[in-house]
Design an enzyme around this catalytic site. Structure first.
Site, PDB file in Angstrom:
ATOM      1  N   ARG A  59      -1.563 -42.136 -12.668  1.00  0.00           N
ATOM      2  CA  ARG A  59      -1.710 -42.291 -14.137  1.00  0.00           C
ATOM      3  C   ARG A  59      -3.048 -41.661 -14.537  1.00  0.00           C
ATOM      4  O   ARG A  59      -4.123 -42.287 -14.413  1.00  0.00           O
ATOM      5  CB  ARG A  59      -1.666 -43.754 -14.548  1.00  0.00           C
ATOM      6  CG  ARG A  59      -1.881 -43.997 -16.033  1.00  0.00           C
ATOM      7  CD  ARG A  59      -0.781 -43.448 -16.892  1.00  0.00           C
ATOM      8  NE  ARG A  59       0.497 -44.101 -16.620  1.00  0.00           N
ATOM      9  CZ  ARG A  59       1.658 -43.639 -17.032  1.00  0.00           C
ATOM     10  NH1 ARG A  59       1.709 -42.531 -17.732  1.00  0.00           N
ATOM     11  NH2 ARG A  59       2.767 -44.264 -16.733  1.00  0.00           N
ATOM     12  N   ARG A  85       6.168 -34.038  -9.612  1.00  0.00           N
ATOM     13  CA  ARG A  85       4.924 -34.830  -9.600  1.00  0.00           C
ATOM     14  C   ARG A  85       4.926 -35.938  -8.539  1.00  0.00           C
ATOM     15  O   ARG A  85       3.910 -36.560  -8.302  1.00  0.00           O
ATOM     16  CB  ARG A  85       4.612 -35.376 -10.980  1.00  0.00           C
ATOM     17  CG  ARG A  85       5.600 -36.404 -11.502  1.00  0.00           C
ATOM     18  CD  ARG A  85       5.135 -36.969 -12.839  1.00  0.00           C
ATOM     19  NE  ARG A  85       6.098 -37.932 -13.356  1.00  0.00           N
ATOM     20  CZ  ARG A  85       5.849 -38.771 -14.359  1.00  0.00           C
ATOM     21  NH1 ARG A  85       4.677 -38.742 -14.975  1.00  0.00           N
ATOM     22  NH2 ARG A  85       6.764 -39.630 -14.772  1.00  0.00           N
ATOM     23  N   HIS A 155       0.506 -31.988 -17.806  1.00  0.00           N
ATOM     24  CA  HIS A 155       0.422 -33.195 -18.643  1.00  0.00           C
ATOM     25  C   HIS A 155      -1.002 -33.783 -18.598  1.00  0.00           C
ATOM     26  O   HIS A 155      -1.219 -34.895 -18.116  1.00  0.00           O
ATOM     27  CB  HIS A 155       1.444 -34.196 -18.079  1.00  0.00           C
ATOM     28  CG  HIS A 155       1.731 -35.401 -18.911  1.00  0.00           C
ATOM     29  ND1 HIS A 155       0.782 -36.306 -19.302  1.00  0.00           N
ATOM     30  CD2 HIS A 155       2.900 -35.872 -19.417  1.00  0.00           C
ATOM     31  CE1 HIS A 155       1.332 -37.279 -19.989  1.00  0.00           C
ATOM     32  NE2 HIS A 155       2.610 -37.035 -20.089  1.00  0.00           N
ATOM     33  N   ASP A 198       2.958 -39.429 -30.344  1.00  0.00           N
ATOM     34  CA  ASP A 198       3.727 -38.764 -29.289  1.00  0.00           C
ATOM     35  C   ASP A 198       4.458 -37.613 -29.970  1.00  0.00           C
ATOM     36  O   ASP A 198       5.527 -37.797 -30.556  1.00  0.00           O
ATOM     37  CB  ASP A 198       4.727 -39.740 -28.661  1.00  0.00           C
ATOM     38  CG  ASP A 198       5.327 -39.192 -27.370  1.00  0.00           C
ATOM     39  OD1 ASP A 198       5.986 -39.961 -26.641  1.00  0.00           O
ATOM     40  OD2 ASP A 198       5.128 -37.983 -27.082  1.00  0.00           O
ATOM     41  N   GLU A 255      -0.968 -31.747 -23.669  1.00  0.00           N
ATOM     42  CA  GLU A 255      -0.104 -31.254 -22.586  1.00  0.00           C
ATOM     43  C   GLU A 255       0.483 -29.884 -22.938  1.00  0.00           C
ATOM     44  O   GLU A 255       1.379 -29.784 -23.775  1.00  0.00           O
ATOM     45  CB  GLU A 255       1.023 -32.251 -22.347  1.00  0.00           C
ATOM     46  CG  GLU A 255       0.550 -33.673 -22.184  1.00  0.00           C
ATOM     47  CD  GLU A 255       1.636 -34.692 -22.460  1.00  0.00           C
ATOM     48  OE1 GLU A 255       2.826 -34.372 -22.281  1.00  0.00           O
ATOM     49  OE2 GLU A 255       1.297 -35.813 -22.876  1.00  0.00           O
TER      50      GLU A 255
HETATM   51  O1  TA6 Z   1       3.252 -37.472 -22.935  1.00  0.00           O
HETATM   52  C1  TA6 Z   1       4.508 -37.489 -23.452  1.00  0.00           C
HETATM   53  C2  TA6 Z   1       5.356 -38.505 -22.706  1.00  0.00           C
HETATM   54  O2  TA6 Z   1       6.655 -38.011 -22.588  1.00  0.00           O
HETATM   55  C3  TA6 Z   1       5.314 -39.827 -23.461  1.00  0.00           C
HETATM   56  O3  TA6 Z   1       6.491 -40.031 -24.180  1.00  0.00           O
HETATM   57  C4  TA6 Z   1       5.108 -40.864 -22.348  1.00  0.00           C
HETATM   58  O4  TA6 Z   1       6.340 -41.233 -21.796  1.00  0.00           O
HETATM   59  C5  TA6 Z   1       4.252 -40.061 -21.379  1.00  0.00           C
HETATM   60  O5  TA6 Z   1       4.868 -38.779 -21.369  1.00  0.00           O
HETATM   61  C6  TA6 Z   1       4.036 -40.666 -20.017  1.00  0.00           C
HETATM   62  O6  TA6 Z   1       5.199 -40.596 -19.255  1.00  0.00           O
HETATM   63  P1  TA6 Z   1       5.162 -41.262 -17.791  1.00  0.00           P
HETATM   64  O7  TA6 Z   1       6.502 -40.976 -17.193  1.00  0.00           O
HETATM   65  O8  TA6 Z   1       4.037 -40.596 -17.022  1.00  0.00           O
HETATM   66  O9  TA6 Z   1       4.851 -42.727 -17.996  1.00  0.00           O
END
Ligand code: TA6
Length: 282
Positions: A59, A85, A155, A198, A255
């Site tokens: 994270r 990932r 991301h 978002d 991102e």
């Molecule tokens: O950053 C855009 C996104 O798709 C958000 O909607 C949120 O889900 C984020 O990615 C994080 O996703 P993750 O699968 O890492 O929890």
């Protein structure tokens, strides 16, 4: 200096230190989870409660979303943001370009496992150059005999002093989809954050600036016409086991990727490059 390290649970990562910067890259996901230029604060946000274990994306840092961004279009049982990932990448190149700059390349290629999730043969490389700037390049090659389409993203999670201090420059006039409402809008001026955000911006500038009091984070991107801006805000942060409840206050995701209508179609042997150069300056 480029050294290979392991956590107590054998979780492998590379540590890079040179005259200009330091970085840490997990082999799982080719995941950069630390970058700090000399005399500058750490650039990438990393959750204090992130997992560092097999099969779970870190994270923070720069997760690599491939071969799809977000939920799989037709099969909700498949991993969000694709499998790259959480896959184990191979380090195929390590070089000290000079005392100020280090380059590593990690590779992920299709195999029996990936073909069960995505029916195409591919070769993906992530090139990371660590110096006073951080350059990240995702190169996708279609090694199959048939064309494929993919979506992807670098991301990137960025450290900010306080989310209410920041503004994002370079989005003015861009169309964006608000993923919370699925409605489309046009951005007027810079973006400030005071709630869950978002959004997928299309055709934004190739140069994005994240202003944060006296510090500015600069992103220069190539190969992308879509940029996601994400902050989970209070309620979503509380629901994330790998993010502290107040974690949303000190992070913002910008991102750069190929998302939605900005998907990439590659014929056999064709190559696509997605690159972002990140730096921070007063
Ligand atoms: O950053 C855009 C996104 O798709 C958000 O909607 C949120 O889900 C984020 O990615 C994080 O996703 P993750 O699968 O890492 O929890």
């Amino acid at each position: 200096m480029i050294t290979h390290k392991k956590l107590d649970n054998n979780y492998e990562y590379i540590e890079i230190k040179n005259n200009q910067a330091e970085a840490k890259i997990a082999l799982q996901g080719a995941h950069i989870f630390h970058y700090k230029a000399k005399n500058r604060p750490a650039l990438l946000w990393l959750s204090e409660t992130s997992f560092f274990k097999e099969g779970k994306a870190i994270r923070g840092g720069i997760p690599i979303c491939f071969p799809w961004f977000g939920p799989h279009k037709t099969d909700a049982s498949l991993p969000q943001h694709g499998f790259a990932r959480t896959a184990l990448w191979e380090v195929v190149l390590e070089e000290e370009l000079d005392e100020n700059s280090s380059h590593v390349q990690l590779q992920l290629t299709s195999d029996e496992e990936s073909l069960k999730l995505w029916e195409y043969k591919f070769d993906v490389r992530l090139d990371i150059v660590v110096s006073s700037e951080l350059t990240v390049t995702l190169t996708v090659t279609n090694t199959d005999t048939k064309a494929f389409e993919f979506t992807s993203a670098l991301h990137s999670y960025f450290n900010v002093s306080d989310i209410t201090n920041v503004s994002v420059e370079g989005l003015d006039g861009s169309n964006y989809i608000d993923s919370l409402t699925d409605k489309t809008y046009i951005q007027k001026g810079s973006l400030s954050i005071s709630e869950e955000v978002d959004r997928v911006y299309f055709d934004s500038s190739n140069s994005i600036k994240l202003h944060d009091k006296s510090n500015t984070i600069h992103l220069k991107q190539k190969g992308s016409n879509s940029l996601v801006v994400w902050n989970p805000w209070i309620e979503k942060a509380k629901k994330m086991v790998d993010m502290p409840d107040d974690g949303y206050k000190t992070m913002l995701c910008l991102e750069t990727g190929n998302i939605g209508e900005d998907k990439i179609i590659l014929k056999p042997k064709e190559v696509h490059l997605l690159e972002v150069i990140i730096s921070s300056r007063l």
